[in-house]
Design an enzyme around this catalytic site. Structure first.
Site, PDB file in Angstrom:
ATOM      1  CB  SER A 191      -0.966  -0.055   1.190  1.00 30.36           C
ATOM      2  OG  SER A 191      -1.988   0.886   1.035  1.00 30.36           O
ATOM      3  CG  ASP A 298      -5.531  -1.510  -4.746  1.00 27.01           C
ATOM      4  OD1 ASP A 298      -4.592  -2.244  -4.429  1.00 27.01           O
ATOM      5  OD2 ASP A 298      -5.982  -0.633  -3.986  1.00 27.01           O
ATOM      6  CG  HIS A 347      -5.362  -2.423  -0.467  1.00 25.74           C
ATOM      7  ND1 HIS A 347      -4.704  -1.823  -1.524  1.00 25.74           N
ATOM      8  CD2 HIS A 347      -4.926  -1.806   0.655  1.00 25.74           C
ATOM      9  CE1 HIS A 347      -3.910  -0.859  -1.048  1.00 25.74           C
ATOM     10  NE2 HIS A 347      -4.032  -0.844   0.269  1.00 25.74           N
TER      11      HIS A 347
END
Length: 445
Positions: A191, A298, A347
């Protein structure tokens, strides 16, 4: 290694000879380990331990000391440094809110003393077949700046933003703990940490070279950090991190954070350095090899694009936007040679305990990374793995989907119906009957 055991008891293993029969080999190793330690009821100390940085000028947002967790592996010349993710804040208001609601991302005052590594940070060969024996380092995210800032807390500023400084100081300390004799340093992150890898991998390589350690191979592994500066599905004001257009949030952020970006990218985008936070713009300027891991759908990208997949079924405009996002992302990845991009709605993945289960074209992520590590022949060992099927979760190995309201697991068909997916219409477009299409979806084809 746990204190009280001699360095001579650790030894590196070369797995090239046993690649084809890894499971059998691991069973033998375990049996051997159990027979060697019949009395060891106590588990060998496998957790990473917290160290605060000696250089107290490198701090978290609130001025508390930054630090890292480490599990050393004395016999290994491989080091893995992982950058944690967790969004960011870009002005006084969003940072104050973050401090109230997500304090561990801004302060080290309540960090636990140890952390258990999972996924690529796991010390267990069955969960992490190729990197389990590496020296593991986890740097908690407490700078809220996508690992880019270089500004200290002063009387005039409310917060410090020192993400890039923290990485450099951790590397300096690791050089005194064995990194100086490393062969490979893998800078990984998920991330905002994945974006941090793209922003810092060349700087880490240059820093090691300046310290006389230029022979260490520095590589990057960016997971779920390849964001697009695309047009939002529905434009909103820039009041919160999650609703703000990604480009606008970064424009505001880099001024507030005092960000530094890779020099070659800065020169390509003078005056518009915000471009360097978007994978497809910074990647072509990097010198270090980087492996990109990116879900084609995502969840964090969809969130900032104002597509919220909770409660109500998705209507046709949103469905088209989601499919289009997958196509846009595919296009931005076309020149990336080392890539793992499944068509899933998710994610982050590399620290998940199911990271071995996801496959693209029959190859798992750990296997693809191992191929990249070894630079094996691409025919035998594919490195560029990207799904071509067109909608979220059309890959049968995608992680389980849960209804975000009830927490119930959903089948692919339930999920697609929830997404407003019209099976009859799609079947007609594909020139087949609905029953056949449903069967294909169930089988994941």
């Amino acid at each position: 290694m746990p204190s009280g055991t001699g360095a001579g008891e650790s030894f590196p293993l070369d797995f090239t000879a046993v690649e084809g029969n890894m499971d059998n080999f691991m069973t033998q190793i375990k049996n051997l380990a159990q027979s060697l330690y019949p009395c060891s009821a106590q588990k060998l100390d496998q957790d990473m331990r917290l160290h605060f940085l000696d250089n107290s000028s490198a701090t978290c947002n609130d001025g508390s000391p930054a630090g890292y967790y480490i599990k050393e592996s004395k016999g290994s010349k491989r080091w893995l440094i992982f950058l944690e993710g967790g969004w960011y804040c870009f002005n006084r208001q969003t940072c104050d809110t973050r401090y109230q609601t997500m304090r561990r991302f801004m302060s080290s005052l309540k960090w636990p003393r140890t952390r258990t590594g999972t996924g690529i940070l796991s010390p267990q060969p069955e969960e992490n077949p190729y990197w389990w024996n590496a020296n593991m380092v986890f740097i908690p995210y407490c700078s809220s700046d996508a690992w880019s800032g270089a500004s200290a807390k002063t009387d005039q500023s409310d917060y410090a933003f020192m993400g890039s400084v923290i990485i450099k100081e951790v590397v300096n300390e690791l050089l005194t703990k064995g990194l100086d004799s490393a062969k490979v340093l893998l800078l990984a992150g998920s991330s905002a940490g994945g974006t941090g890898v793209l922003l810092n991998v060349d700087r880490v390589a240059e820093h090691l070279e300046s310290r006389g350690q230029g022979e260490i191979q520095v590589r990057g592994l960016a997971d779920s950090g390849w964001f697009l500066d695309n047009k939002q599905y529905r434009s909103t004001d820039c009041h919160s991190t999650i609703s703000c257009d990604p480009t606008e949030a970064i424009r505001r952020g880099i001024r507030y954070w005092g960000s530094v970006v890779p020099e070659s990218c800065r020169q390509t985008h003078i005056g518009e350095e915000w471009n360097c936070f978007f994978g497809y713009k910074v990647y072509p300027t990097l010198k270090s090899p980087v492996f990109v891991v990116q879900w084609l759908f995502d969840e964090a990208q969809l969130t900032v694009d104002n597509i919220h997949l909770t409660g109500h079924p998705v209507h046709e405009g949103q469905w088209r936007y989601i499919q289009n996002l997958g196509n846009e992302l595919r296009n931005t990845l076309k020149d990336v040679p080392a890539l793992f991009a499944p068509a899933c709605l998710s994610h982050e993945v590399i620290t998940r305990n199911y990271w071995m289960d996801i496959q693209v074209k029959g190859t798992s992520l750990p296997r693809a990374l191992h191929c990249w590590d070894r630079a094996s022949s691409p025919r035998r060992c594919p490195l560029r793995l990207i799904d071509s099927c067109p909608w979220p979760h059309c890959n049968p190995t995608c992680p389980t989907i849960r209804d975000q309201i009830t927490g119930q697991e959903m089948s692919v068909i339930q999920f697609l119906k929830h997404m407003g997916f019209d099976v009859a219409k799609m079947a007609q477009q594909q020139g087949m009957d609905a029953g056949r299409l449903l069967g294909m979806l169930n089988n994941g084809n």
